[in-house]
Design a protein around this motif. Structure first.
Motif, short mmCIF file in Angstrom:
data_model
loop_
_atom_site.label_atom_id
_atom_site.label_comp_id
_atom_site.label_asym_id
_atom_site.label_seq_id
_atom_site.Cartn_x
_atom_site.Cartn_y
_atom_site.Cartn_z
N LEU A 5 0.83 -1.19 0.00
CA LEU A 5 0.00 0.00 0.00
C LEU A 5 0.87 1.25 0.00
O LEU A 5 1.96 1.25 0.57
N PRO A 6 0.41 2.32 -0.65
CA PRO A 6 1.20 3.54 -0.66
C PRO A 6 1.49 4.01 0.77
O PRO A 6 0.60 4.07 1.60
N VAL A 7 2.73 4.30 1.04
CA VAL A 7 3.12 4.86 2.33
C VAL A 7 3.28 6.35 2.12
O VAL A 7 4.24 6.80 1.51
N ARG A 8 2.30 7.11 2.59
CA ARG A 8 2.30 8.54 2.29
C ARG A 8 3.58 9.24 2.74
O ARG A 8 4.03 10.19 2.10
N SER A 9 4.15 8.74 3.83
CA SER A 9 5.38 9.37 4.31
C SER A 9 6.51 9.26 3.31
O SER A 9 7.40 10.12 3.26
N ARG A 10 6.51 8.18 2.49
CA ARG A 10 7.55 8.01 1.47
C ARG A 10 7.43 9.06 0.37
O ARG A 10 8.38 9.33 -0.35
N PHE A 11 6.25 9.63 0.24
CA PHE A 11 6.00 10.61 -0.81
C PHE A 11 5.89 12.03 -0.29
O PHE A 11 5.65 12.96 -1.06
N ALA A 12 6.10 12.21 1.00
CA ALA A 12 5.88 13.52 1.62
C ALA A 12 6.80 14.60 1.06
O ALA A 12 6.41 15.77 0.96
N GLU A 13 8.02 14.20 0.68
CA GLU A 13 8.99 15.17 0.18
C GLU A 13 9.05 15.22 -1.35
O GLU A 13 9.89 15.93 -1.91
N ILE A 14 8.17 14.49 -2.00
CA ILE A 14 8.18 14.46 -3.47
C ILE A 14 7.59 15.75 -4.02
O ILE A 14 6.48 16.15 -3.65
N ASP A 15 8.33 16.40 -4.90
CA ASP A 15 7.81 17.61 -5.55
C ASP A 15 7.86 17.52 -7.07
O ASP A 15 7.54 18.48 -7.76
N GLY A 111 3.30 19.86 -6.76
CA GLY A 111 4.56 20.02 -7.48
C GLY A 111 4.43 19.83 -8.98
O GLY A 111 3.36 19.91 -9.56
N ARG A 112 5.57 19.53 -9.61
CA ARG A 112 5.65 19.41 -11.06
C ARG A 112 5.16 18.03 -11.53
O ARG A 112 5.38 17.03 -10.85
N LYS A 113 4.54 18.01 -12.70
CA LYS A 113 4.12 16.76 -13.32
C LYS A 113 4.69 16.71 -14.73
O LYS A 113 4.49 17.64 -15.53
N VAL A 136 -2.58 18.83 -17.46
CA VAL A 136 -2.04 18.69 -16.10
C VAL A 136 -0.52 18.58 -16.09
O VAL A 136 0.09 18.62 -15.01
N PHE A 137 0.12 18.47 -17.26
CA PHE A 137 1.56 18.28 -17.31
C PHE A 137 2.29 19.58 -17.66
O PHE A 137 1.90 20.30 -18.56
N GLU A 138 3.38 19.79 -16.93
CA GLU A 138 4.21 20.96 -17.19
C GLU A 138 5.01 20.81 -18.47
O GLU A 138 5.18 21.76 -19.23
N ASP A 139 5.54 19.59 -18.72
CA ASP A 139 6.41 19.40 -19.87
C ASP A 139 6.45 17.92 -20.24
O ASP A 139 6.05 17.04 -19.45
#
Length: 233
Positions: A5-15, A111-113, A136-139
């Motif tokens: 299952l997704p562990v939200r804490s693993r993604f907390a710093e993802i930008d 963040g960026r997509k 929805v995508f920046e680039d």
């Protein structure tokens, strides 16, 4: 099914959120890749003057050896890459339905997509438009931007990181082919393997089939929308 299952804490710093295109942002049972695959074979038939059966093995050999058939044809035969891309991506995409849920889930990510594809920008734009997710995508970072170095070659990712100013340890990547996650994982990206749903059976070479148990795969999902939504709850 999504495991682990997704562990939200693993993604907390993802930008920065990076998505492969083909068979990742649309269902793996969609008919787009078979259409492209058939166009690649047709291109090679016209190039070599041989029948499809004779060329399929060579086509797949180049794909496995170089990451894309294109790279193999460039290296071994010096073909015009942009002419090849225009030809093989000249397909009908109308079978793809808009995916509003996917658009909303990606848009909600902080963040960026970005899209990172071994295909062309034109193919990515047209496919994203058909899915209703282009906004929805920046680039889009395509095979041309990568100077025709294809995933899973490390050079493709290094060009991607440098040109789009990406810090890998703050980025997550979603891919349907596990070998394309080896370098990202080694560079510190959080990796997510997108597998076909239990009732889907896409055509794959035996060496492409993955269980998701590989050490370079952090998370596995067969429902991209549910996975992304789970990160936001």
């Amino acid at each position: 099914m999504t495991k682990p299952l997704p562990v939200r804490s693993r993604f907390a710093e993802i930008d920065t959120w990076v998505f492969d295109l083909d068979n990742t942002l649309y269902p793996q049972t969609a008919d787009l890749w078979p259409k492209i695959d058939a166009r690649i074979t047709l291109f090679m038939m016209r190039l070599f003057g041989l029948d499809a059966i004779s060329l399929r093995a060579l086509q797949k050999h180049y794909y496995r050896q170089y990451g894309t058939t294109l790279r193999g044809l460039m290296t071994e035969h010096g073909i015009d890459a942009e002419a090849y891309l225009a030809f093989v991506h000249d397909i009908d995409r109308s079978s793809l339905a808009h995916n509003h849920s996917l658009a909303e889930a990606i848009a909600a990510l902080p963040g960026r997509k970005l899209i990172l594809t071994n295909g062309s920008r034109h193919h990515a734009v047209e496919t994203a438009k058909q899915l209703g997710i282009d906004h929805v995508f920046e680039d889009i970072f395509d095979i041309i931007a990568a100077e025709f170095i294809a995933k899973p070659d490390e050079g493709a990712y290094m060009r991607f990181f440098e040109k789009l100013k990406i810090e890998p340890t703050r980025a997550a990547i979603f891919e349907d082919i596990d070998r394309n996650l080896v370098v990202p994982h080694a560079r510190g990206m959080t990796t997510v393997l997108v597998l076909p749903a239990h009732d889907e059976g896409p055509e794959r070479e035996a060496w492409e089939i993955s269980t998701g148990d590989e050490p370079h795969v952090d998370f596995v999902t067969d429902d991209l929308v549910a996975f992304l939504e789970g990160l936001l709850k």
